[in-house]
Design a protein around this motif. Structure first.
Motif, mmCIF file in Angstrom:
data_model
loop_
_atom_site.group_PDB
_atom_site.id
_atom_site.type_symbol
_atom_site.label_atom_id
_atom_site.label_comp_id
_atom_site.label_asym_id
_atom_site.label_seq_id
_atom_site.Cartn_x
_atom_site.Cartn_y
_atom_site.Cartn_z
ATOM 1 N N VAL A 17 1.026 -0.963 -0.290
ATOM 2 C CA VAL A 17 -0.202 0.471 0.171
ATOM 3 C C VAL A 17 0.818 1.603 -0.011
ATOM 4 N N LEU A 18 1.712 1.258 1.074
ATOM 5 C CA LEU A 18 3.091 2.335 0.713
ATOM 6 C C LEU A 18 3.792 3.024 -0.670
ATOM 7 N N GLN A 19 3.885 1.648 -1.209
ATOM 8 C CA GLN A 19 4.561 1.571 -1.965
ATOM 9 C C GLN A 19 3.860 2.239 -3.153
ATOM 10 N N ASP A 20 2.265 1.826 -3.626
ATOM 11 C CA ASP A 20 1.350 1.921 -4.697
ATOM 12 C C ASP A 20 0.896 3.865 -4.254
ATOM 13 N N PHE A 21 1.111 4.260 -2.261
ATOM 14 C CA PHE A 21 0.567 5.914 -2.551
ATOM 15 C C PHE A 21 1.967 6.428 -3.272
ATOM 16 N N TYR A 22 2.992 5.639 -2.275
ATOM 17 C CA TYR A 22 4.277 7.115 -2.142
ATOM 18 C C TYR A 22 4.965 6.848 -3.487
ATOM 19 N N SER A 61 12.136 0.875 4.752
ATOM 20 C CA SER A 61 12.849 0.277 4.977
ATOM 21 C C SER A 61 12.681 -0.625 6.281
ATOM 22 N N MET A 62 12.133 0.859 6.584
ATOM 23 C CA MET A 62 12.305 -0.027 8.112
ATOM 24 C C MET A 62 11.259 -1.559 8.278
ATOM 25 N N ILE A 63 9.853 -1.311 7.027
ATOM 26 C CA ILE A 63 9.371 -2.299 7.492
ATOM 27 C C ILE A 63 9.995 -2.960 6.436
ATOM 28 N N GLN A 64 10.434 -2.735 5.473
ATOM 29 C CA GLN A 64 11.011 -3.916 5.025
ATOM 30 C C GLN A 64 12.438 -4.711 5.945
ATOM 31 N N GLN A 65 12.647 -4.198 6.622
ATOM 32 C CA GLN A 65 13.853 -4.831 7.467
ATOM 33 C C GLN A 65 12.721 -5.834 8.910
#
Length: 102
Positions: A17-22, A61-65
């Motif tokens: 969702v964040l990647q779509d939005f940003y 990147s924090m979520i990915q970590q």
């Protein structure tokens, strides 16, 4: 193990969702930046251009970590369970052999 899998699932959805939005926002911002002209006088000498901190990775990147950490924890838990099961089976075999020897 189930907790780590659920965590990964939820965070992957949030990251999507964040990647779509940003991703859309960044494209719109770039299009806007091309059309904007500086307003007002230039800044006084000594001021540098604003730059993002190179060391910061942002929320995505924090979520990915966290997702990567959850995967590592899941793998470690599975490995530990397999080791414990093997140790138990070896103990049972040794105990049964000891009982039969008497």
């Amino acid at each position: 193990v189930a907790d780590q899998r659920e965590t990964q699932k939820l965070l992957q959805a949030a990251l999507g969702v964040l990647q779509d939005f940003y991703g859309k926002e960044k494209a719109a911002a770039l299009a806007q930046m091309r059309r904007q002209e500086p307003v007002g006088p230039p800044p006084p000498a000594g001021f540098e251009a604003y730059k993002k901190n190179a060391a910061s990775g942002g929320v995505m990147s924090m979520i990915q970590q966290i997702i990567d950490d959850a995967k590592a924890m899941e793998a470690e838990a599975i490995r530990s369970e397999e080791d414990a099961q093997k140790a138990y089976e070896d103990f049972v075999k040794e105990t049964n052999a000891s009982i039969e020897a008497k």
